[in-house]
Design a protein around this motif. Structure first.
Motif, PDB file in Angstrom:
ATOM      1  N   ASP A  89       1.027   8.732  -3.370  1.00 56.77           N
ATOM      2  CA  ASP A  89       2.126   9.317  -4.142  1.00 56.77           C
ATOM      3  C   ASP A  89       1.554   9.991  -5.383  1.00 56.77           C
ATOM      4  OD1 ASP A  89       4.444  10.025  -5.347  1.00 56.77           O
ATOM      5  OD2 ASP A  89       5.351   8.025  -5.321  1.00 56.77           O
ATOM      6  N   LEU A  90       1.771  11.327  -5.479  1.00 60.16           N
ATOM      7  CA  LEU A  90       1.225  12.104  -6.595  1.00 60.16           C
ATOM      8  C   LEU A  90       2.278  12.376  -7.669  1.00 60.16           C
ATOM      9  CD1 LEU A  90      -0.768  12.588  -4.190  1.00 60.16           C
ATOM     10  CD2 LEU A  90      -1.216  14.826  -5.156  1.00 60.16           C
ATOM     11  N   GLN A  91       3.342  11.632  -7.643  1.00 57.21           N
ATOM     12  CA  GLN A  91       4.447  11.856  -8.583  1.00 57.21           C
ATOM     13  C   GLN A  91       3.951  11.793 -10.029  1.00 57.21           C
ATOM     14  OE1 GLN A  91       7.838  12.389  -7.797  1.00 57.21           O
ATOM     15  NE2 GLN A  91       8.057  12.809  -9.973  1.00 57.21           N
ATOM     16  N   GLY A  92       4.212  12.890 -10.793  1.00 55.35           N
ATOM     17  CA  GLY A  92       3.943  12.912 -12.218  1.00 55.35           C
ATOM     18  C   GLY A  92       2.493  13.053 -12.621  1.00 55.35           C
ATOM     19  N   LEU A  93       1.594  13.350 -11.687  1.00 53.42           N
ATOM     20  CA  LEU A  93       0.177  13.456 -12.036  1.00 53.42           C
ATOM     21  C   LEU A  93      -0.130  14.796 -12.690  1.00 53.42           C
ATOM     22  CD1 LEU A  93      -1.630  11.889  -8.943  1.00 53.42           C
ATOM     23  CD2 LEU A  93      -1.002  10.804 -11.103  1.00 53.42           C
ATOM     24  N   GLU A  94      -1.031  14.765 -13.671  1.00 48.38           N
ATOM     25  CA  GLU A  94      -1.508  15.957 -14.350  1.00 48.38           C
ATOM     26  C   GLU A  94      -2.836  16.389 -13.727  1.00 48.38           C
ATOM     27  OE1 GLU A  94       0.025  17.652 -16.693  1.00 48.38           O
ATOM     28  OE2 GLU A  94       1.742  16.274 -16.761  1.00 48.38           O
ATOM     29  N   PRO A  95      -3.246  17.663 -13.949  1.00 48.87           N
ATOM     30  CA  PRO A  95      -4.558  18.092 -13.446  1.00 48.87           C
ATOM     31  C   PRO A  95      -5.662  17.179 -13.959  1.00 48.87           C
ATOM     32  CG  PRO A  95      -3.282  19.992 -14.133  1.00 48.87           C
ATOM     33  CD  PRO A  95      -2.495  18.791 -14.564  1.00 48.87           C
ATOM     34  N   GLY A  96      -6.608  16.877 -13.101  1.00 53.95           N
ATOM     35  CA  GLY A  96      -7.719  15.998 -13.440  1.00 53.95           C
ATOM     36  C   GLY A  96      -8.088  15.131 -12.254  1.00 53.95           C
ATOM     37  N   ARG A  97      -8.957  14.142 -12.508  1.00 55.79           N
ATOM     38  CA  ARG A  97      -9.397  13.227 -11.457  1.00 55.79           C
ATOM     39  C   ARG A  97      -8.530  11.972 -11.475  1.00 55.79           C
ATOM     40  NH1 ARG A  97     -14.208  14.741  -9.257  1.00 55.79           N
ATOM     41  NH2 ARG A  97     -15.405  16.320 -10.407  1.00 55.79           N
ATOM     42  N   HIS A  98      -8.196  11.479 -10.286  1.00 57.10           N
ATOM     43  CA  HIS A  98      -7.325  10.309 -10.176  1.00 57.10           C
ATOM     44  C   HIS A  98      -7.793   9.432  -9.024  1.00 57.10           C
ATOM     45  CE1 HIS A  98      -4.356  12.205 -12.881  1.00 57.10           C
ATOM     46  NE2 HIS A  98      -4.644  13.334 -12.223  1.00 57.10           N
ATOM     47  N   THR A  99      -7.607   8.116  -9.196  1.00 55.24           N
ATOM     48  CA  THR A  99      -7.825   7.154  -8.118  1.00 55.24           C
ATOM     49  C   THR A  99      -6.474   6.525  -7.800  1.00 55.24           C
ATOM     50  OG1 THR A  99     -10.086   6.686  -8.833  1.00 55.24           O
ATOM     51  CG2 THR A  99      -9.024   5.068  -7.396  1.00 55.24           C
ATOM     52  N   LEU A 100      -6.025   6.711  -6.569  1.00 57.75           N
ATOM     53  CA  LEU A 100      -4.685   6.273  -6.188  1.00 57.75           C
ATOM     54  C   LEU A 100      -4.760   5.309  -5.015  1.00 57.75           C
ATOM     55  CD1 LEU A 100      -2.802   9.704  -6.314  1.00 57.75           C
ATOM     56  CD2 LEU A 100      -2.905   7.957  -8.093  1.00 57.75           C
ATOM     57  N   PRO A 101      -3.836   4.320  -4.995  1.00 56.49           N
ATOM     58  CA  PRO A 101      -3.800   3.405  -3.850  1.00 56.49           C
ATOM     59  C   PRO A 101      -3.202   4.092  -2.623  1.00 56.49           C
ATOM     60  CG  PRO A 101      -1.994   2.930  -5.342  1.00 56.49           C
ATOM     61  CD  PRO A 101      -2.827   3.980  -6.024  1.00 56.49           C
ATOM     62  N   VAL A 102      -3.713   3.709  -1.470  1.00 54.92           N
ATOM     63  CA  VAL A 102      -3.144   4.205  -0.221  1.00 54.92           C
ATOM     64  C   VAL A 102      -1.994   3.289   0.161  1.00 54.92           C
ATOM     65  CG1 VAL A 102      -3.561   4.694   2.203  1.00 54.92           C
ATOM     66  CG2 VAL A 102      -5.348   5.153   0.519  1.00 54.92           C
ATOM     67  N   LYS A 103      -0.823   3.859   0.285  1.00 61.59           N
ATOM     68  CA  LYS A 103       0.361   3.085   0.647  1.00 61.59           C
ATOM     69  C   LYS A 103       0.629   3.251   2.133  1.00 61.59           C
ATOM     70  CE  LYS A 103       2.361   3.573  -3.971  1.00 61.59           C
ATOM     71  NZ  LYS A 103       3.550   3.997  -4.758  1.00 61.59           N
ATOM     72  N   ILE A 104       1.345   2.255   2.678  1.00 62.64           N
ATOM     73  CA  ILE A 104       1.605   2.283   4.113  1.00 62.64           C
ATOM     74  C   ILE A 104       3.036   1.848   4.381  1.00 62.64           C
ATOM     75  CG2 ILE A 104       0.747  -0.077   4.481  1.00 62.64           C
ATOM     76  CD1 ILE A 104      -0.400   0.995   7.170  1.00 62.64           C
ATOM     77  N   SER A 105       3.653   2.513   5.318  1.00 68.78           N
ATOM     78  CA  SER A 105       5.007   2.175   5.751  1.00 68.78           C
ATOM     79  C   SER A 105       4.942   1.819   7.227  1.00 68.78           C
ATOM     80  CB  SER A 105       5.948   3.366   5.519  1.00 68.78           C
ATOM     81  OG  SER A 105       7.224   3.094   6.054  1.00 68.78           O
ATOM     82  N   LEU A 106       5.374   0.577   7.565  1.00 67.30           N
ATOM     83  CA  LEU A 106       5.276   0.079   8.938  1.00 67.30           C
ATOM     84  C   LEU A 106       6.659  -0.136   9.530  1.00 67.30           C
ATOM     85  CD1 LEU A 106       2.482  -2.620   8.433  1.00 67.30           C
ATOM     86  CD2 LEU A 106       2.211  -0.292   9.308  1.00 67.30           C
ATOM     87  N   SER A 107       6.769   0.107  10.806  1.00 65.81           N
ATOM     88  CA  SER A 107       8.016  -0.195  11.508  1.00 65.81           C
ATOM     89  C   SER A 107       8.193  -1.712  11.594  1.00 65.81           C
ATOM     90  CB  SER A 107       7.993   0.413  12.912  1.00 65.81           C
ATOM     91  OG  SER A 107       7.962   1.821  12.842  1.00 65.81           O
ATOM     92  N   THR A 108       9.438  -2.126  11.814  1.00 64.88           N
ATOM     93  CA  THR A 108       9.766  -3.553  11.897  1.00 64.88           C
ATOM     94  C   THR A 108       8.944  -4.226  12.993  1.00 64.88           C
ATOM     95  OG1 THR A 108      12.015  -3.055  11.182  1.00 64.88           O
ATOM     96  CG2 THR A 108      11.646  -5.205  12.227  1.00 64.88           C
ATOM     97  N   GLY A 109       8.401  -5.390  12.670  1.00 66.48           N
ATOM     98  CA  GLY A 109       7.634  -6.157  13.639  1.00 66.48           C
ATOM     99  C   GLY A 109       6.146  -5.939  13.542  1.00 66.48           C
ATOM    100  N   LEU A 110       5.717  -4.927  12.757  1.00 70.08           N
ATOM    101  CA  LEU A 110       4.289  -4.673  12.589  1.00 70.08           C
ATOM    102  C   LEU A 110       3.806  -5.308  11.293  1.00 70.08           C
ATOM    103  CD1 LEU A 110       3.989  -0.909  13.643  1.00 70.08           C
ATOM    104  CD2 LEU A 110       3.870  -2.963  15.071  1.00 70.08           C
ATOM    105  N   GLN A 111       2.597  -5.841  11.328  1.00 69.78           N
ATOM    106  CA  GLN A 111       2.015  -6.500  10.155  1.00 69.78           C
ATOM    107  C   GLN A 111       0.672  -5.858   9.845  1.00 69.78           C
ATOM    108  OE1 GLN A 111       1.334 -10.682  10.663  1.00 69.78           O
ATOM    109  NE2 GLN A 111       0.316 -10.936   8.684  1.00 69.78           N
ATOM    110  N   LEU A 112       0.469  -5.439   8.578  1.00 65.92           N
ATOM    111  CA  LEU A 112      -0.785  -4.817   8.166  1.00 65.92           C
ATOM    112  C   LEU A 112      -1.885  -5.866   8.084  1.00 65.92           C
ATOM    113  CD1 LEU A 112      -2.366  -2.348   7.108  1.00 65.92           C
ATOM    114  CD2 LEU A 112      -1.626  -3.014   4.797  1.00 65.92           C
ATOM    115  N   ILE A 113      -3.026  -5.560   8.720  1.00 65.99           N
ATOM    116  CA  ILE A 113      -4.198  -6.428   8.637  1.00 65.99           C
ATOM    117  C   ILE A 113      -5.172  -5.857   7.607  1.00 65.99           C
ATOM    118  CG2 ILE A 113      -6.105  -7.488   9.905  1.00 65.99           C
ATOM    119  CD1 ILE A 113      -3.322  -8.483  10.701  1.00 65.99           C
ATOM    120  N   THR A 114      -5.643  -4.608   7.846  1.00 69.14           N
ATOM    121  CA  THR A 114      -6.546  -3.955   6.891  1.00 69.14           C
ATOM    122  C   THR A 114      -6.224  -2.466   6.841  1.00 69.14           C
ATOM    123  OG1 THR A 114      -8.234  -3.503   8.569  1.00 69.14           O
ATOM    124  CG2 THR A 114      -8.447  -5.572   7.330  1.00 69.14           C
ATOM    125  N   ILE A 115      -6.604  -1.857   5.714  1.00 65.37           N
ATOM    126  CA  ILE A 115      -6.528  -0.405   5.576  1.00 65.37           C
ATOM    127  C   ILE A 115      -7.785   0.050   4.847  1.00 65.37           C
ATOM    128  CG2 ILE A 115      -5.176  -0.585   3.433  1.00 65.37           C
ATOM    129  CD1 ILE A 115      -3.826   2.069   4.279  1.00 65.37           C
TER     130      ILE A 115
END
Length: 402
Positions: A89-115
């Motif tokens: 999500d790049l909401q509100g970011l200004e020009p420059g370098r950024h480190t952002l978390p990777v987000k994930i959206s899963l359908s019902t019944g799925l469980q995240l193990i690793t990303i």
């Protein structure tokens, strides 16, 4: 006891109970196994959300690896692009370098193990664009060609990218091959950004291909070369060719330098002299190579001059005939035989071999009053095409005997 067991296994009640128990265990196995989690791995595209306007994003990789768990039924029906969505999500970011978390959206019944990766480093930079003229980089033309015109359409392109990338661009070029240049046809060429040693994957070129057409002329030169006449056949065996004269003897050619460099002479249509026994004159067309023009007459006069062959044959010890009436009764000549060499056309001379001599040698003793006298040997030729080359001796001695 055995009979009781046999009756038990064969009874309907036992079979019904056994079937129910077996069905229960099968149901338990299936439902229990379907609830067991299964792990699946996927490599998915990373989505960018809420991108600020007027910026260019530099991101080393736009893919992530994800492991999810689900029961067997769900795992076998996963549609990765629909059921697993990875994004930053790049909401509100200004020009420059950024480190952002990777987000994930899963359908019902799925469980995240690793990303992996769980975060991404990206750079936002203000976007820029400018128009750049397209310059053709042309290969060197070979000798004999001249460039008349070059058309590039459109003549300029728009480049879009980060401000720093757009500033570093020094030009836009197309690079036709020599074959493209000589084709004299419109072709489509990819636009290359300068300097070409740089990586421009984050820069957009609009359009990225342009139409290119060159007009190349063949430079014509003139060259004077001799004319040769191909001869077919042989003259009559009694004749030889002494000369073949063409008028004119040379011709001026016009064509490209490349073509004329490979031409040192030119020929006419072949002339057949089979069996001729006299001089011959003919008008022959010049054989003009493709791409070459002959200046002036395109035909020549050819004169073939012949010379008769001469063959010789020798008659040895040819008897000398006596002709005329002398005033003496007893006399003789010495010698009484001569050698004669004749000459003439080979066909005539060869036809005389093994036949009666074609020459008669004789002396005329009419009116000889001297008692001893040297007189000439005369020759009578029976074949008109033959002549005498030599008589040996050419005189004999006439002597009166007492």
């Amino acid at each position: 006891m055995m009979k009781w067991i046999d009756n038990l296994f064969s009874s309907r009640t036992f079979l019904k109970v056994f079937s129910l128990v077996l069905a229960f265990f099968l149901w338990f196995y299936v439902t229990g196994d379907s609830n067991t989690d299964v792990v699946r791995s996927y490599r998915l595209a990373l989505q960018l959300r809420n991108v600020p306007s007027g910026v260019t994003i530099q991101l080393p990789s736009r893919e992530v690896e994800v492991q999810v768990a689900a029961n067997r039924f769900l795992a076998s029906n996963i549609i990765p692009e629909k059921d697993i969505v990875c994004y930053v999500d790049l909401q509100g970011l200004e020009p420059g370098r950024h480190t952002l978390p990777v987000k994930i959206s899963l359908s019902t019944g799925l469980q995240l193990i690793t990303i992996n990766p769980s975060t991404v480093d990206l750079r936002l930079e203000k976007s820029a664009e400018r128009a750049i003229p397209v310059t053709p980089e042309l290969p060197q033309l070979p000798d004999g060609y001249a460039l008349r015109s070059v058309i590039v359409s459109p003549s300029q392109v728009i480049v879009r990218g980060t401000e720093s990338d757009v500033k570093r661009i020094t030009g836009a070029v197309v690079i036709p091959s020599l074959a493209d240049l000589l084709a004299n046809e419109k072709i489509s060429l990819k636009v290359m950004l300068e300097p070409q040693s740089q990586e421009w994957s984050n820069v957009t070129v609009i359009p990225d291909r342009v139409d290119f057409q060159a007009e190349v002329d063949i430079v014509k030169i003139k060259k004077e070369v001799p004319i040769f006449v191909p001869i077919e056949g042989e003259p009559h065996p009694d004749y030889i060719v002494t000369s073949i004269l063409t008028t004119p003897g040379n011709v001026i050619l016009e064509g490209s330098k490349v073509t004329l460099n490979g031409i040192s002479s030119i020929t006419t249509k072949s002339l057949n002299i089979s069996g001729i026994n006299e001089d011959m004159e003919a008008q022959l067309p010049i054989s003009v190579p493709k791409g070459i023009n002959v200046l002036g007459d395109k035909s020549v006069t050819v004169k073939v001059t012949l010379k008769q062959r001469i063959a010789t044959m020798k008659y040895e010890n040819l008897e000398i005939e006596i002709r005329g009436r002398g005033i003496y009764r007893n006399w003789n000549i010495d010698p009484t035989k001569v050698d004669v060499i004749i000459e003439g056309p080979p066909s005539i001379v060869s036809s005389l071999e093994g036949k009666e001599p074609a020459i008669v040698a004789y002396v005329d003793i009419t009116n000889i009053v001297s008692r001893r006298l040297s007189i000439p040997v005369n020759l009578e030729v029976k074949v008109k095409e033959i002549s005498v080359k030599k008589v040996d001796p050419d005189r004999v001695t006439f002597t009166v005997l007492d």
